[in-house]
Design an enzyme around this catalytic site. Structure first.
Site, PDB file in Angstrom:
ATOM      1  N   HIS A   1       2.508  -1.237  12.144  1.00 23.78           N
ATOM      2  CA  HIS A   1       3.061  -1.915  11.112  1.00 23.78           C
ATOM      3  C   HIS A   1       4.207  -2.333  11.278  1.00 23.78           C
ATOM      4  O   HIS A   1       4.762  -3.521  10.890  1.00 23.78           O
ATOM      5  CB  HIS A   1       2.943  -1.325   9.655  1.00 23.78           C
ATOM      6  CG  HIS A   1       2.056  -1.276   8.868  1.00 23.78           C
ATOM      7  ND1 HIS A   1       1.142  -2.584   8.528  1.00 23.78           N
ATOM      8  CD2 HIS A   1       1.202  -0.125   8.275  1.00 23.78           C
ATOM      9  CE1 HIS A   1       0.382  -1.987   7.767  1.00 23.78           C
ATOM     10  NE2 HIS A   1       0.058  -0.778   7.667  1.00 23.78           N
TER      11      HIS A   1
ATOM     12  N   GLU B   1      -2.807  -4.719   7.060  1.00 26.95           N
ATOM     13  CA  GLU B   1      -3.598  -3.416   7.071  1.00 26.95           C
ATOM     14  C   GLU B   1      -4.690  -3.281   7.991  1.00 26.95           C
ATOM     15  O   GLU B   1      -4.659  -2.285   8.584  1.00 26.95           O
ATOM     16  CB  GLU B   1      -4.231  -3.038   5.562  1.00 26.95           C
ATOM     17  CG  GLU B   1      -2.920  -2.865   4.518  1.00 26.95           C
ATOM     18  CD  GLU B   1      -1.761  -1.872   4.841  1.00 26.95           C
ATOM     19  OE1 GLU B   1      -2.570  -0.973   5.719  1.00 26.95           O
ATOM     20  OE2 GLU B   1      -1.004  -1.958   4.273  1.00 26.95           O
TER      21      GLU B   1
ATOM     22  N   HIS C   1      -0.928   3.915  13.333  1.00 31.25           N
ATOM     23  CA  HIS C   1      -0.920   2.782  12.211  1.00 31.25           C
ATOM     24  C   HIS C   1       0.401   2.524  11.448  1.00 31.25           C
ATOM     25  O   HIS C   1       0.420   1.399  11.316  1.00 31.25           O
ATOM     26  CB  HIS C   1      -1.991   3.357  10.969  1.00 31.25           C
ATOM     27  CG  HIS C   1      -2.074   2.543   9.709  1.00 31.25           C
ATOM     28  ND1 HIS C   1      -3.388   1.834   9.580  1.00 31.25           N
ATOM     29  CD2 HIS C   1      -1.467   2.279   8.652  1.00 31.25           C
ATOM     30  CE1 HIS C   1      -3.249   1.327   8.255  1.00 31.25           C
ATOM     31  NE2 HIS C   1      -2.072   1.524   7.897  1.00 31.25           N
ATOM     32  N   GLU C   2       0.907   3.556  11.374  1.00 32.54           N
ATOM     33  CA  GLU C   2       2.377   2.940  10.797  1.00 32.54           C
ATOM     34  C   GLU C   2       3.184   2.365  11.713  1.00 32.54           C
ATOM     35  O   GLU C   2       4.086   1.480  11.434  1.00 32.54           O
ATOM     36  CB  GLU C   2       3.259   4.277  10.041  1.00 32.54           C
ATOM     37  CG  GLU C   2       2.294   5.170   8.912  1.00 32.54           C
ATOM     38  CD  GLU C   2       1.817   4.468   7.732  1.00 32.54           C
ATOM     39  OE1 GLU C   2       2.139   3.217   7.740  1.00 32.54           O
ATOM     40  OE2 GLU C   2       0.889   4.796   7.096  1.00 32.54           O
TER      41      GLU C   2
HETATM   42 ZN   LIG Z   1      -1.036   0.608   6.439  1.00 29.51          ZN
END
Ligand SMILES: [Zn+2]
Length: 864
Positions: free
Chosen positions: A322, A341, A318-319
C-alpha cells in the site's frame, strides 16, 4: 488498508460499521493545500486540544466554507486572507458530519482557515483512539482515519481526492514515544517541570488525509535497514515482546527491497515504522510510513505455527504494498478502492511467494481468494467491483470480499492474459503517471491497453463493472465437439441468460488431452463450439473467474481419471460441483460419491476446500437424525488418508502433509473419532501439567478443538482456566484456544462461555470467534439465541459490552431453516442491511438444500 480479523486466513481490512449518515458529502468549492496541526494530548483526562491552519484554494467565490467535522467542539474559526482575519460563525450538521463556517466574502483565491478545537479519545478505534497497554495498566493513543474518520480528530476536507501536505506537532508526556508518518524534526521540553515535550515532525508529501497518522505510547523497537538504500525499518512493541518482532523486522526490510525492485520505484519516505496495536479491530492499517498491525498477528516466535508466520508475512506485504498502491497513488473515490486493495492483495501474494516459495501461497489462491469471492459474488445482492458509493452503507460494502478477493482474481486474469511482466510494467507506469495524486479504474485500463496487444479493456471491463460471474456449461454435442454456453450463476440455483447488457468475455484456456498444447478461446457470445479429441478440462490454469459445469457423464469420466488432472483443476472440479449441489443442480449424494475419487488427494488446498464443504453439510444436518451417519461417512473418507500419512508427526513430513494431518485430525476429533480423542487428550493434559511441554503449533488447534468438543467437566475447566490465565503475552496460544473452545456441546460449558463473551476479559473479535464455534452445533445455537435474543436483560448486557453487531452476526449466520430466516429478516435493525440480506439469503439457500436432499441423503447414508 485495513484487513478484517476473521476466523479464516483471508485478509480483509475494514470492518467497523460507520455512523449512519445521509448521503456522503463531497466538497467542490475549495481545495486544501497544506495542514499545519498541533495536538495537545491530555492522558489524565483522555482529551485533546487542537490548533490547525489549513491553506486553501478557493475555486468558487463564496461566503461560507463547509468542512467535515464530527464529535469535535470548535472553539474558534478564523478565515484569513491577505493578512486580514475574519471571525467565522460555526454551525454544526451532526448528521452529515460537517460544519459550515460563515464569513465575509472571499476576495481572492488563496486563504487560510485557522481553527481551534477539542475532542476526546474514544474506545471505538475511530479518529483519536485510546491505545491500551494492558500489561502496564496505562494508556497511549493512536489515530485510525480510514475511510472517513479523520474528521473525528480534526476538521478537514475528508476526501481521498483532496490530497495535501501535512505538518504535525504533538504535545505529549515526556516519557512517551511519539510517532508519525515522517521523522521527527525537533523535540523540546514544553513546560517548566519538564513533564511534557513538544514533538514536531517533518512535512509529509502530498497525501490523502486518511493516511495522516500518529501513535503515542510506551514502546521499544527493533531496527533493520533495507539492503539497497539503507532505509531504517523499526518495529515498535512492548519491551517484553521485542524478540517476537524480530521476524517482522527482518521480513519487512526484505519486502521493501522486493517492491522497489519489481515496481522500479523507490519507497517514498525516509523511514518506515511498524507498530503493534493491542486489540486492534482490524489486522492492519497502511498509514504512510507508520503501519499499524494488531499485536496478535505481529508477534511470532519459535512456537508459532507455519500458518501464523505465513499470515504475518502476507499481512506485512499487503500493508507495505500500500505504500505504493494506495498511498503514493490513491483511488480517487471509494468506488475505485479495488485499485488500492486488490492491487495490494495481488502484490502481497507475489511478494510472499518470492520470499518464501516453500509456503506455496500461489497455490493457495483458489482456496483463499477465488472460492470465497465466488461465494459472495453468487449472492443476489452482490455488487460490481467498481460501484457507486454515495452512502455510508455503501462505504462499508466497498471494503468487502468483492473488492479484495474478486478484485485480486481479476488482476490474476489480467496477469494471465497479458503476462506477468506486462502487468508489472503497467503497475510501474500507473504509479509513475499518477504519483502523489489520485486515479480511477479507467486510468489503469488505459495503461493496460497502451502496453498490451490484447484488447484488455474490452475483455476486463465487464468483470469490473457488473456483478456476478458466469457458469460455463459444457455439453457433448457429438463425439468430436463440445458446446460451451455461458449463463450468470447464482448460489440459489437461478441462472440468468447473458445478454447484451450483461455478459462476459470469458478467457477459456483448455487442453484437449493431458499432453497437448494449451488453447485460448475468448468466449464472447452466449455459446460456442470447440473440437475435442480426448478428455477435456476447461479453465486449465484455473485463472478464469467462472465456474464450469460438466455433464453427469463427463463428471463420471473425470472421477475415474482424476490422477491425470492437475492440482488446480482437481480443486475446481469438486469446488464447483459443491456449489452446483447447494444450488440444486446435483444432489448431495452425487457430490459425496464424486468425493470418493479424492481419498488419495495430496494437495493441501484441495483438502481445505473439501473440509469446508463437509463442514457445511454437517451444519445443515446439525439438527437432524442423520448427522451421526454423516460423521461416519466423513470418518471413513478421511481415515483412508490419515492411514497413509500417519497420526504422529514425522521429521521428514513436508508442509503439505503436516497441514493435511492437522485438517483431518481436527475434523475427526470434532466428529468424535475415538483414537483421535485419546491422542488429543493425552497431549493436552501433558501440556497442562507441564507448561514447558508445549503442543506442536501446527497441531495445536486440532488438539484444542478435539478436547473442547469431547471434554468432561475437569478438562473443560482446565481449558477455560488456561484461557483466562493466558494473557496477551501468549497471543498465539490464546488465539488458538479462542478459536476452539466454543466447540463444546455441553449446556453448562456453553453458558460459561456465553457469560465470558460479555465480560471485559474478552475482546469483540474474540467474542465473535467463540460464538461462531458455539453456533455450529444445534444446542449451541439454541442456548445462545435464548440467552441473548429472547432475554432482553442479557441483550442489553451484550449491547453495553459493545460486542452486539459482530456477536449477533456470528450467531445468526449459522442457521439453515426458513423459520429462522423469517425471524432474522424481521429483527436486528441495527445490523448493516446488506450484510443482513446476505445472511438471510444464505440461510434460505441452506434451508432449501436440506429440504431437497434430506431423503436422498438419508437413504445413502444409511449404509454407513
Ligand atoms: Zn489493504
Amino acid at each position: 488498508m485495513n484487513l478484517k480479523l476473521t476466523v479464516s486466513s483471508v485478509i480483509v481490512c475494514f470492518c467497523s460499521y460507520l455512523v449512519e449518515t445521509e448521503e456522503i458529502k463531497r466538497f467542490q468549492s475549495v481545495k486544501p493545500l497544506f495542514y499545519n496541526i498541533t495536538f495537545e494530548l491530555n492522558f489524565e483526562q483522555l482529551t485533546f486540544n487542537g490548533y490547525e491552519e489549513i491553506s486553501i484554494l478557493i475555486l468558487i467565490p463564496t461566503k461560507l466554507i463547509e468542512i467535515h467535522s464530527s464529535n469535535i467542539q470548535i472553539q474558534q474559526a478564523i478565515f484569513c486572507q491577505s493578512n486580514n482575519d475574519f471571525i467565522a460563525s460555526v454551525s454544526y450538521n451532526h448528521r452529515a458530519e460537517t460544519v459550515t463556517l460563515m464569513f465575509e466574502e472571499a476576495k481572492g483565491q488563496n486563504g487560510i482557515l485557522k481553527l481551534s478545537f477539542s475532542g476526546v479519545f474514544n474506545d471505538d478505534f475511530k479518529g483519536f483512539a485510546r491505545l491500551h497497554f494492558t500489561e502496564e495498566k496505562r494508556f497511549g493513543a493512536f489515530t485510525k482515519f480510514q475511510p472517513q474518520l479523520a474528521r473525528k480528530a480534526f476538521p478537514c476536507f475528508d476526501d481521498p481526492a483532496m490530497k495535501a501536505n501535512f505538518s504535525l506537532t504533538l504535545v505529549v508526556p515526556s516519557e512517551m514515544i511519539a510517532l508519525s508518518n515522517v521523522p521527527i524534526v525537533s523535540s523540546e521540553i514544553f513546560n517548566k517541570n519538564g513533564t511534557l515535550k513538544k514533538v514536531s515532525f517533518f512535512q509529509t508529501p502530498k497525501m490523502s488525509n486518511y493516511l495522516a497518522s500518529v501513535v503515542i505510547g510506551y514502546f521499544k523497537y527493533v531496527e533493520r535497514h533495507t539492503k539497497h538504500r539503507k532505509i531504517p525499518i523499526r518495529v515498535y512493541t512492548l519491551a517484553s515482546k521485542l524478540r517476537e518482532v524480530e521476524f517482522a523486522a527482518d521480513v519487512s526490510s526484505k519486502i521493501i527491497d522486493y517492491f522497489e525492485t519489481v515496481l522500479k520505484i523507490p519507497y517514498s519516505l525516509p523511514k518506515l515504522d511498524i507498530v503493534a496495536i493491542e486489540n486492534f479491530t482490524v489486522a492492519g492499517m497502511e498509514n504512510w510510513g507508520l503501519i499499524m498491525i494488531t499485536a496478535i498477528r505481529l508477534h511470532v516466535n519459535d512456537a508459532s505455527s507455519i500458518l501464523n508466520k505465513r499470515r504475518l508475512v502476507s499481512l506485512l506485504a499487503h500493508e507495505i504494498a500500500h505504500q505504493w498502491t494506495g498511498n503514493l497513488v490513491t483511488a480517487e473515490w471509494w468506488s475505485d478502492i479495488w485499485l488500492n486493495e486488490a492491487f495490494a492483495c495481488y502484490l502481497s501474494r507475489i511478494c510472499t511467494f518470492a520470499l518464501f516459495p516453500e509456503w506455496k501461497v500461489i497455490d493457495a489462491t483458489l482456496d483463499e481468494v477465488t472460492s470465497p469471492a465466488f461465494n459472495v459474488d453468487g449472492l443476489a445482492n452482490s455488487h460490481a467491483i467498481v460501484f457507486d458509493v454515495w452512502h455510508s452503507d455503501n462505504l462499508t460494502t466497498a471494503f468487502d470480499s468483492i473488492t479484495y478477493q474478486k478484485g485480486e482474481s481479476v488482476i490474476q486474469m489480467i496477469a494471465n492474459l497479458i503476462g506477468k511482466e506486462k502487468l508489472f510494467e503497467a503497475f510501474t507506469v500507473f504509479l509513475k503517471r499518477h504519483e502523489y495524486g489520485n486515479a480511477k479504474t479507467n486510468d489503469f485500463l488505459k495503461i493496460l491497453e497502451e502496453i498490451s496487444e490484447i484488447r484488455v479493456e474490452k475483455v476486463i471491463s465487464p468483470w469490473l463493472l457488473q456483478r456476478g460471474y458466469p457458469m460455463i456449461e459444457v455439453s457433448e454435442e457429438n463425439s468430436s465437439s463440445l458446446k460451451l454456453s455461458q449463463q450468470m450463476f447464482l448460489n440459489n440455483g437461478q441462472l440468468w441468460r447473458v445478454n447484451e447488457s450483461a455478459k462476459w468475455i470469458v478467457p477459456i484456456v483448455y487442453k484437449e488431452s493431458c499432453e497437448c498444447e494449451k488453447k485460448l478461446l475468448l468466449l464472447e457470445r452466449e455459446s460456442a463450439f470447440i473440437s475435442i479429441s480426448n478428455q477435456i478440462i476447461l479453465n486449465n490454469e484455473a485463472y478464469g473467474f467462472y465456474r464450469t459445469k460438466y455433464s453427469r457423464k463427463m463428471y463420471e469420466k473425470l472421477s475415474k481419471s482424476l490422477k491425470l488432472v492437475n492440482r488446480a483443476n482437481r480443486f475446481l472440479l469438486q469446488n464447483d460441483l459443491f456449489a452446483f449441489t447447494k444450488a440444486g443442480m446435483f444432489s448431495t449424494v452425487e457430490y459425496l460419491q464424486f468425493l470418493n475419487a479424492y481419498n488419495e488427494e495430496d494437495d493441501l488446498n484441495v483438502w481445505q476446500s473439501i473440509d469446508k464443504s463437509l463442514e457445511e453439510i454437517d451444519l445443515i444436518l446439525s439438527n437432524t437424525k442423520i448427522q451421526t451417519k454423516f460423521s461416519t461417512f466423513v470418518k471413513n473418507f478421511m481415515n483412508t488418508k490419515l492411514k497413509s500419512i500417519g497420526l504422529k508427526i514425522k521429521t521428514d513430513d513436508n508442509l503439505s502433509t503436516t497441514l493435511i494431518r492437522s485438517i483431518i485430525f481436527k475434523r475427526l476429533g470434532l466428529f468424535q473419532e475415538e483414537n483421535i480423542i485419546i491422542e488429543a487428550k493425552k497431549q493436552f493434559e501433558l501440556s497442562v501439567k507441564n507448561r514447558n511441554q508445549t503442543l506442536d503449533p501446527n497441531l495445536r488447534q486440532a488438539i484444542f478443538c478435539t478436547v473442547a468438543r469431547n471434554s468432561n467437566e475437569a478438562q473443560f475447566r482446565n481449558m477455560f482456566e488456561l484461557l483466562i490465565r493466558m494473557d496477551y503475552k501468549r497471543y498465539e496460544e490464546r488465539n488458538d484456544l479462542v478459536q476452539c473452545i466454543g466447540h463444546t456441546v455441553r449446556r453448562n460449558q456453553i453458558k460459561t462461555l456465553l457469560n465470558f463473551c460479555v465480560s471485559g476479559d474478552v475482546t469483540e473479535q474474540e467474542a465473535s470467534i467463540i460464538i461462531s464455534a458455539i453456533a455450529k452445533s444445534a444446542i449451541g445455537r439454541k442456548i445462545a439465541w435464548n440467552t441473548f435474543i429472547k432475554n432482553k436483560q442479557n441483550q442489553n448486557r451484550l449491547i453495553k459490552s459493545k460486542k452486539y453487531n459482530n456477536f449477533i452476526t456470528s450467531l445468526i449466520k449459522k442457521y439453515s431453516s426458513e423459520n429462522k430466516a423469517k425471524k432474522i429478516e424481521n429483527r436486528f435493525k441495527k445490523l448493516n442491511p446488506r450484510a443482513k440480506a446476505s445472511i438471510v439469503e444464505n440461510i434460505r439457500i441452506r434451508a432449501k438444500w436440506l429440504e431437497r436432499d434430506y431423503v436422498k441423503l438419508h437413504d445413502y447414508l444409511s449404509r454407513f
